[in-house]
Design a protein around this motif. Structure first.
Motif, mmCIF file in Angstrom:
data_model
loop_
_atom_site.group_PDB
_atom_site.id
_atom_site.type_symbol
_atom_site.label_atom_id
_atom_site.label_comp_id
_atom_site.label_asym_id
_atom_site.label_seq_id
_atom_site.Cartn_x
_atom_site.Cartn_y
_atom_site.Cartn_z
ATOM 1 N N LEU A 60 -35.620 59.563 35.155
ATOM 2 C CA LEU A 60 -34.699 60.133 34.174
ATOM 3 C C LEU A 60 -35.330 61.372 33.554
ATOM 4 C CD1 LEU A 60 -32.054 59.927 32.626
ATOM 5 C CD2 LEU A 60 -33.191 58.388 31.026
ATOM 6 N N VAL A 61 -34.592 62.480 33.587
ATOM 7 C CA VAL A 61 -35.066 63.746 33.041
ATOM 8 C C VAL A 61 -34.362 64.060 31.725
ATOM 9 C CG1 VAL A 61 -35.198 66.246 33.425
ATOM 10 C CG2 VAL A 61 -35.630 64.659 35.318
ATOM 11 N N ALA A 62 -33.023 63.867 31.685
ATOM 12 C CA ALA A 62 -32.263 64.261 30.499
ATOM 13 C C ALA A 62 -31.057 63.367 30.293
ATOM 14 C CB ALA A 62 -31.796 65.709 30.640
ATOM 15 N N ARG A 63 -30.667 63.269 29.016
ATOM 16 C CA ARG A 63 -29.437 62.556 28.656
ATOM 17 C C ARG A 63 -28.789 63.321 27.510
ATOM 18 N NH1 ARG A 63 -30.527 57.199 25.949
ATOM 19 N NH2 ARG A 63 -30.655 58.542 24.147
ATOM 20 N N VAL A 64 -27.487 63.568 27.611
ATOM 21 C CA VAL A 64 -26.735 64.215 26.539
ATOM 22 C C VAL A 64 -25.707 63.209 26.023
ATOM 23 C CG1 VAL A 64 -25.257 66.138 25.862
ATOM 24 C CG2 VAL A 64 -26.947 66.464 27.660
ATOM 25 N N ALA A 174 -35.293 70.458 44.534
ATOM 26 C CA ALA A 174 -36.309 69.523 44.040
ATOM 27 C C ALA A 174 -36.877 69.919 42.672
ATOM 28 C CB ALA A 174 -37.442 69.396 45.053
ATOM 29 N N LYS A 175 -36.825 71.184 42.324
ATOM 30 C CA LYS A 175 -37.430 71.657 41.077
ATOM 31 C C LYS A 175 -36.424 72.174 40.060
ATOM 32 C CE LYS A 175 -41.922 71.580 42.289
ATOM 33 N NZ LYS A 175 -42.933 70.886 41.558
ATOM 34 N N ASN A 176 -35.124 72.126 40.385
ATOM 35 C CA ASN A 176 -34.113 72.720 39.502
ATOM 36 C C ASN A 176 -32.825 71.908 39.484
ATOM 37 O OD1 ASN A 176 -35.336 75.491 38.782
ATOM 38 N ND2 ASN A 176 -35.596 75.344 41.005
ATOM 39 N N ALA A 177 -32.187 71.927 38.315
ATOM 40 C CA ALA A 177 -30.885 71.292 38.134
ATOM 41 C C ALA A 177 -30.001 72.260 37.352
ATOM 42 C CB ALA A 177 -31.028 69.970 37.379
ATOM 43 N N THR A 178 -28.734 71.932 37.244
ATOM 44 C CA THR A 178 -27.797 72.727 36.458
ATOM 45 C C THR A 178 -27.049 71.798 35.527
ATOM 46 O OG1 THR A 178 -27.517 74.261 38.309
ATOM 47 C CG2 THR A 178 -25.859 74.340 36.577
ATOM 48 N N MET A 179 -26.938 72.188 34.255
ATOM 49 C CA MET A 179 -26.105 71.463 33.307
ATOM 50 C C MET A 179 -24.817 72.259 33.161
ATOM 51 S SD MET A 179 -26.758 70.329 29.316
ATOM 52 C CE MET A 179 -26.795 72.018 28.683
ATOM 53 N N TYR A 180 -23.708 71.666 33.619
ATOM 54 C CA TYR A 180 -22.405 72.312 33.512
ATOM 55 C C TYR A 180 -21.731 71.864 32.221
ATOM 56 C CZ TYR A 180 -22.898 73.669 38.381
ATOM 57 O OH TYR A 180 -23.346 74.228 39.551
ATOM 58 N N VAL A 181 -21.174 72.838 31.500
ATOM 59 C CA VAL A 181 -20.421 72.583 30.281
ATOM 60 C C VAL A 181 -19.060 73.233 30.486
ATOM 61 C CG1 VAL A 181 -20.319 72.920 27.780
ATOM 62 C CG2 VAL A 181 -22.552 72.638 28.909
ATOM 63 N N GLY A 182 -17.977 72.461 30.355
ATOM 64 C CA GLY A 182 -16.671 73.042 30.606
ATOM 65 C C GLY A 182 -15.556 72.416 29.793
ATOM 66 N N TRP A 183 -14.536 73.248 29.544
ATOM 67 C CA TRP A 183 -13.323 72.790 28.864
ATOM 68 C C TRP A 183 -12.250 73.831 29.107
ATOM 69 C CZ3 TRP A 183 -12.625 72.154 22.859
ATOM 70 C CH2 TRP A 183 -11.561 71.288 22.612
ATOM 71 N N THR A 185 -10.168 76.234 30.978
ATOM 72 C CA THR A 185 -10.494 76.918 32.239
ATOM 73 C C THR A 185 -11.836 77.633 32.148
ATOM 74 O OG1 THR A 185 -9.244 78.861 31.536
ATOM 75 C CG2 THR A 185 -8.065 77.243 32.889
ATOM 76 N N THR A 186 -12.646 77.270 31.177
ATOM 77 C CA THR A 186 -13.940 77.926 30.945
ATOM 78 C C THR A 186 -15.071 76.971 31.284
ATOM 79 O OG1 THR A 186 -13.013 79.297 29.196
ATOM 80 C CG2 THR A 186 -15.394 78.999 29.192
ATOM 81 N N MET A 187 -16.086 77.514 31.955
ATOM 82 C CA MET A 187 -17.245 76.707 32.329
ATOM 83 C C MET A 187 -18.482 77.598 32.270
ATOM 84 S SD MET A 187 -17.705 74.421 35.778
ATOM 85 C CE MET A 187 -17.664 75.825 36.862
ATOM 86 N N VAL A 188 -19.614 76.993 31.877
ATOM 87 C CA VAL A 188 -20.899 77.676 31.961
ATOM 88 C C VAL A 188 -21.878 76.787 32.702
ATOM 89 C CG1 VAL A 188 -20.586 79.097 29.891
ATOM 90 C CG2 VAL A 188 -21.673 76.857 29.686
ATOM 91 N N ALA A 189 -22.834 77.410 33.378
ATOM 92 C CA ALA A 189 -23.860 76.693 34.129
ATOM 93 C C ALA A 189 -25.218 77.035 33.518
ATOM 94 C CB ALA A 189 -23.810 77.106 35.604
ATOM 95 N N VAL A 190 -25.887 76.016 32.987
ATOM 96 C CA VAL A 190 -27.166 76.219 32.303
ATOM 97 C C VAL A 190 -28.289 75.784 33.241
ATOM 98 C CG1 VAL A 190 -28.517 75.662 30.254
ATOM 99 C CG2 VAL A 190 -26.007 75.725 30.110
ATOM 100 N N PRO A 191 -29.192 76.692 33.644
ATOM 101 C CA PRO A 191 -30.280 76.328 34.562
ATOM 102 C C PRO A 191 -31.357 75.497 33.858
ATOM 103 C CG PRO A 191 -30.418 78.655 33.976
ATOM 104 C CD PRO A 191 -29.188 78.121 33.311
ATOM 105 N N VAL A 192 -31.731 74.377 34.500
ATOM 106 C CA VAL A 192 -32.756 73.485 33.973
ATOM 107 C C VAL A 192 -33.856 73.372 35.008
ATOM 108 C CG1 VAL A 192 -33.271 71.165 33.096
ATOM 109 C CG2 VAL A 192 -30.995 72.172 32.688
ATOM 110 N N GLY A 193 -35.060 73.802 34.657
ATOM 111 C CA GLY A 193 -36.210 73.670 35.551
ATOM 112 C C GLY A 193 -36.937 72.369 35.275
ATOM 113 N N LEU A 194 -37.284 71.657 36.351
ATOM 114 C CA LEU A 194 -37.901 70.329 36.201
ATOM 115 C C LEU A 194 -39.409 70.383 36.316
ATOM 116 C CD1 LEU A 194 -35.351 68.547 38.549
ATOM 117 C CD2 LEU A 194 -35.171 68.926 36.103
#
Length: 194
Positions: A60-64, A174-183, A185-194
């Motif tokens: 487990l890396v993250a929880r929102v 293996a070293k990166n994930a993306t946190m998508y936030v949307g509502w 018709t708008t969405m953003v992609a937040v880069p998360v390095g592990l």
């Protein structure tokens, strides 16, 4: 004897009635914006319950923890959620993001820990804010001095409207994930390095 039995019966009824009244509890109705959780790895809680052997390689890396307001036919960004102002990213309390290990967000080092997740939406980009000020209702008490990090990310348009505000993680490599936030018709992609 009849009087004693009658008196005892009345006493039992009185005590039962008093107990019922004292222990009765009323609960408020359901919240209009239900609470939800997003994990990285995605579906971590589900996988841990049903396939524990798989978890060894995917810690487990993250929880929102956040709430999910509905669009309900409303114009969301620029109207319901004004551009250029700090927004709690959802409804009710500001979301809480917990990192179980050190990560990077948009290249900025973030120590393991819990943070409030706030945003500043604009038409072409959002500012993602991690704040040490947890347990705040909305963004009314927001204090920029408590920011841990700010990252700007470009706005993307989703193909279909997203009815309920949503956050979801996806593995990039293996070293990166993306946190998508949307509502809407708008969405953003937040880069998360592990």
């Amino acid at each position: 004897m009849k009087k004693t039995a009658l008196l005892l019966g009345l006493l039992v009824l009185a005590l039962t009635g008093a107990f019922t009244k004292a222990s009765a509890q009323t609960f408020r109705g359901l919240d209009k914006s239900p609470m939800d959780m997003a994990y990285y790895p995605d579906d971590y809680a589900h996988d841990r319950k049903f396939a524990p052997a798989k978890i060894g390689s995917d810690k487990l890396v993250a929880r929102v923890t956040y709430t999910r307001p509905a669009k309900n036919g409303r114009e969301v960004f620029g109207k319901l959620v004004p551009y250029g102002k700090v927004w709690r990213a959802g409804a009710n309390e500001a979301p809480e993001i917990k990192f179980y290990q050190d990560v990077t967000i948009g290249g900025k080092k973030i120590p393991a820990g819990s943070y409030a997740l706030l945003t500043i939406p604009n038409e072409t980009e959002w500012t993602i804010i991690l704040s040490s000020d947890l347990d705040q209702w909305g963004a009314y008490s927001y204090n920029q001095a408590l920011d841990i990090a700010r990252v700007n990310v470009p706005v993307q348009k989703s193909e279909a409207a997203i009815e309920n505000f949503s956050i979801q993680f996806a593995k990039k490599d293996a070293k990166n994930a993306t946190m998508y936030v949307g509502w809407d018709t708008t969405m953003v992609a937040v880069p998360v390095g592990l």
